[in-house]
Scaffold this active site. Sequence first.
Site, PDB file in Angstrom:
ATOM      1  CE  LYS A 224      -4.105  -2.035   0.064  1.00 24.72           C
ATOM      2  NZ  LYS A 224      -4.055  -3.452   0.332  1.00 24.72           N
TER       3      LYS A 224
HETATM    4  C1  LIG Z   1      -5.273  -4.377   0.793  1.00 19.22           C
HETATM    5  C2  LIG Z   1      -6.729  -4.436   0.789  1.00 19.22           C
HETATM    6  C3  LIG Z   1      -7.488  -4.956   1.854  1.00 19.22           C
HETATM    7  C4  LIG Z   1      -6.925  -5.720   3.005  1.00 19.22           C
HETATM    8  O1  LIG Z   1      -5.849  -5.241   3.624  1.00 19.22           O
HETATM    9  P1  LIG Z   1      -4.773  -6.194   4.331  1.00 19.22           P
HETATM   10  O2  LIG Z   1      -4.040  -5.227   5.161  1.00 19.22           O
HETATM   11  O3  LIG Z   1      -3.960  -6.808   3.239  1.00 19.22           O
HETATM   12  O4  LIG Z   1      -5.523  -7.206   5.134  1.00 19.22           O
HETATM   13  C5  LIG Z   1      -8.864  -4.870   1.817  1.00 19.22           C
HETATM   14  N1  LIG Z   1      -9.487  -4.340   0.770  1.00 19.22           N
HETATM   15  C6  LIG Z   1      -8.816  -3.862  -0.289  1.00 19.22           C
HETATM   16  C7  LIG Z   1      -9.585  -3.280  -1.411  1.00 19.22           C
HETATM   17  C8  LIG Z   1      -7.429  -3.908  -0.326  1.00 19.22           C
HETATM   18  O5  LIG Z   1      -6.775  -3.457  -1.403  1.00 19.22           O
END
Ligand SMILES: *Cc1c(COP(=O)(O)O)cnc(C)c1O
Length: 394
Positions: A224
């Site tokens: 992210k």
């Molecule tokens: C990354 C992501 C998540 C989940 O996040 P994690 O930290 O990997 O559990 C949920 N929804 C979307 C759309 C994402 O891109």
Amino acid sequence: MTPNQSTQLSNDIIAALRKALPNTDNAFTPLHEPTFRGNEWTYVKECIDTGWVSSVGSYVTRIEEMIAEITGAKYAVAVVNGTAALHVALLLAGVMPGDEVLLPALTFVATANAVRYTGAVPHFVDIDSATLGVDARKLGNYLYEIAERRSDGWYNKGTGARLRAVVPMHTFGHPADLEPLQRICERFGLVLVEDAAESLGSYYKGKHTGTFGTIAALSFNGNKIVTTGGGGAILTDDQAIARRAKHLTTTAKLPHAWEYSHDEIGFNYRMPNLNAALGCAQLEQLPRFLESKRALYLKYEQAFSAVEGVSLFKEPEYASSNYWLQTLILDESAASARDVILELTNQAGLMTRPAWKLMTHLPMYAGCPSMDLSVSRSLEARIINIPSGSALGA
Ligand SMILES: *Cc1c(COP(=O)(O)O)cnc(C)c1O
């Protein structure tokens, strides 16, 4: 497209990527690499030096304050990952086993999984090609068709299930059209829960995403815009919800000097101090990351302006996006070239990826209720994400 045309288009795309990304000739360029150029080492080392690496330590409080300050949410609760944040957000939104929760078919699987963790049923809705987020108008029309009002709320006429919440997702960092969604939620008594996992630093009409619903989830996974290694946060303006979020994510332990007393089945979802320390250092650099990502978008915009058959996805008019993942959309006529493009760009050391499969194409969600998903289906076949790391735009 003929095989020759597909190869030609792939070569054009590779040339455009190379033009926007000089010095990538011999190197492998990942889709999204974290950038550590701030106080990461200092803060993490401090945790180790002091012994505060786990569930106690000052960085958790500090990251919660920083997230609240950046997003403008009154409260932020740091948790182990974005999926856990969504899970608890849905529980606190009042989602119950057997309820239906409306969410886009084009999303990362965690959105649908979190709904299932609560025992509710995902009900998939279509997206808008101009925003890549839930199409509010289409959702509104659909609800007028399928929803019926009963004394305690709105139900799906077909399945008899309570319609409880809508979970828009801000795809690749681009805000969904939130105001019409807020109106629909009001009209049909639905709770708005934002999956803002991808949209830290993205604004809808000047207001940060994740602050439009009752509650929202952020992610700080390694891919992210800002990472804690693994982590997430719950956002809300409601003090009672924030307190419940903290309680539920810390095993529902009652504060006491030595006693282990818990008043309900909680979760061990608290973010460790070590991860929070990394995240504090990352959040300090968010303004720089946002600048670099916008700069990278502009480089790509120039490089791809002359390439026929694809367009670079641009933030919606109402938005200032974080441009977390840069996105090419193939023309309908070029959709058949997608796999050749993926093959050749990756072979060239330029990492590209297709969009997620629609949730309705995954075995565990294939039987769930859904509306017409024609736009999602068309985009599923035409999206290609290209290298997007913050360092590339600097
Ligand atoms: C990354 C992501 C998540 C989940 O996040 P994690 O930290 O990997 O559990 C949920 N929804 C979307 C759309 C994402 O891109």
